[in-house]
Scaffold this active site. Structure first.
Site, PDB file in Angstrom:
ATOM      1  NE  ARG A 182       8.101   5.321   0.631  1.00  0.00           N
ATOM      2  CZ  ARG A 182       7.300   6.376   0.725  1.00  0.00           C
ATOM      3  NH1 ARG A 182       7.695   7.461   1.335  1.00  0.00           N
ATOM      4  NH2 ARG A 182       6.105   6.343   0.184  1.00  0.00           N
TER       5      ARG A 182
ATOM      6  CB  ILE B 222       2.751  -2.412  -7.556  1.00  0.00           C
ATOM      7  CG1 ILE B 222       2.071  -3.605  -8.238  1.00  0.00           C
ATOM      8  CG2 ILE B 222       1.957  -1.122  -7.802  1.00  0.00           C
ATOM      9  CD1 ILE B 222       0.730  -3.973  -7.644  1.00  0.00           C
ATOM     10  NE  ARG B 223       5.039   4.918  -7.458  1.00  0.00           N
ATOM     11  CZ  ARG B 223       5.972   5.673  -8.039  1.00  0.00           C
ATOM     12  NH1 ARG B 223       6.281   5.481  -9.310  1.00  0.00           N
ATOM     13  NH2 ARG B 223       6.589   6.605  -7.374  1.00  0.00           N
TER      14      ARG B 223
ATOM     15  CD  GLU C   5      -0.118  -8.875  -1.942  1.00  0.00           C
ATOM     16  OE1 GLU C   5       0.972  -9.470  -1.924  1.00  0.00           O
ATOM     17  OE2 GLU C   5      -0.219  -7.632  -2.036  1.00  0.00           O
TER      18      GLU C   5
ATOM     19  CG  HIS D  60       2.286  -6.432  -4.299  1.00  0.00           C
ATOM     20  ND1 HIS D  60       1.494  -5.940  -3.282  1.00  0.00           N
ATOM     21  CD2 HIS D  60       3.038  -5.387  -4.723  1.00  0.00           C
ATOM     22  CE1 HIS D  60       1.736  -4.660  -3.105  1.00  0.00           C
ATOM     23  NE2 HIS D  60       2.672  -4.290  -3.967  1.00  0.00           N
TER      24      HIS D  60
ATOM     25  CB  CYS E  28       5.129  -3.913  -1.496  1.00  0.00           C
ATOM     26  SG  CYS E  28       5.623  -2.806  -2.809  1.00  0.00           S
TER      27      CYS E  28
ATOM     28  N   GLY F  80       0.870  -1.176   0.000  1.00  0.00           N
ATOM     29  CA  GLY F  80       0.000   0.000   0.000  1.00  0.00           C
ATOM     30  C   GLY F  80       0.898   1.214   0.000  1.00  0.00           C
ATOM     31  CD  GLU F  81       2.447   5.884  -0.250  1.00  0.00           C
ATOM     32  OE1 GLU F  81       2.303   5.464  -1.406  1.00  0.00           O
ATOM     33  OE2 GLU F  81       3.538   6.330   0.185  1.00  0.00           O
ATOM     34  CB  SER F  82       5.512   2.684   3.662  1.00  0.00           C
ATOM     35  OG  SER F  82       6.189   3.625   2.866  1.00  0.00           O
TER      36      SER F  82
HETATM   37  N1  GLN Z   1       5.524   2.896  -3.075  1.00  0.00           N
HETATM   38  C1  GLN Z   1       4.914   2.408  -1.877  1.00  0.00           C
HETATM   39  C2  GLN Z   1       5.573   3.001  -0.632  1.00  0.00           C
HETATM   40  O1  GLN Z   1       6.588   3.614  -0.744  1.00  0.00           O
HETATM   41  C3  GLN Z   1       4.992   0.888  -1.814  1.00  0.00           C
HETATM   42  C4  GLN Z   1       4.273   0.298  -2.991  1.00  0.00           C
HETATM   43  C5  GLN Z   1       3.494  -0.920  -2.694  1.00  0.00           C
HETATM   44  O2  GLN Z   1       3.294  -1.335  -1.534  1.00  0.00           O
HETATM   45  N2  GLN Z   1       3.014  -1.533  -3.749  1.00  0.00           N
HETATM   46  O3  GLN Z   1       5.072   2.862   0.438  1.00  0.00           O
END
Ligand code: GLN
EC number: 4.3.3.6
Length: 193
Positions: free
Chosen positions: A109, A136-137, A174, A172, A82, A50-52
């Site tokens: 990141r 994913i990123r 999952e 990921h 991630c 997700g977004e840390s």
């Molecule tokens: N770019 C997100 C972060 O820095 C991590 C990306 C992800 O969990 N798919 O938190």
């Protein structure tokens, strides 16, 4: 056996589906009450992608950061994917603060070398086999401490690693239908309980 899934934000539902496929019960951890209520019968905890930054902020706001950190330091098995990996890292490049900071590694990141966006590949993961990997990123693990075992690399970058009770992937698992990495984590949880 019951596995907690941090469900503040991000791809938590997908992890629950994989655990369901493996016949393992899971519970969403949305706040401190959830964590305290279930802590004594949790065999492990998953920190999703997700977004840390958002997850770190919510963990702090809900006073969950310290209790979760202490549980991990006391041996609770944890699987960070991630953003979950970033939450566990002791050091995050260009950021003053780490979050849970329990795993001896430095991460960068949004820095995966092949491309900054998303891609799919397959690679060997130690103890698991050749597995599909969806990025994913994702973060790069720039360096790891001596107690960290590197489980997989892609383009010479570390993408999966383990330190004692902590398992992390910059991809990921999952989001593919291969359940072997989750099975590996379940086996870690069984060994610890
Ligand atoms: N770019 C997100 C972060 O820095 C991590 C990306 C992800 O969990 N798919 O938190």
């Amino acid at each position: 056996m019951k596995i907690g899934i941090l469900a503040l934000q991000g791809a938590f539902a997908e992890h629950a589906k994989v655990l369901d496929q493996l016949g393992v019960e899971s519970v969403e951890i949305r706040n401190l009450d959830d964590f305290q209520k279930h802590q004594s019968d949790l065999s492990g905890l998953i920190l999703p992608g997700g977004e840390s930054t958002t997850m770190g902020k919510l963990l702090r706001e809900q006073d969950m950061l310290i209790p979760i950190r202490e549980a991990i330091l006391s041996g609770l098995p944890v699987f960070g994917t991630c953003a979950g990996l970033i939450l566990l890292s002791k050091e995050i490049i260009s950021q003053d603060e780490s979050h849970l900071g329990t795993m001896d590694m430095v991460v960068e990141r949004n820095a995966y070398g092949r491309q900054l966006g998303s891609f799919y590949t397959e690679a060997e993961c130690k103890g698991v086999g050749q597995i599909p990997m969806t990025f994913i990123r994702g973060p790069i693990i720039s360096s790891v401490g001596v107690d960290v075992e590197i489980l997989a690399t892609v383009d010479n970058q570390i993408v999966a690693a383990q330190e004692k009770n902590m398992l992390v992937t910059s991809f990921h698992p999952e989001l593919t239908d291969d359940v072997r990495l989750h099975q590996y984590f379940i086996n870690m949880c069984k060994e610890k309980s």
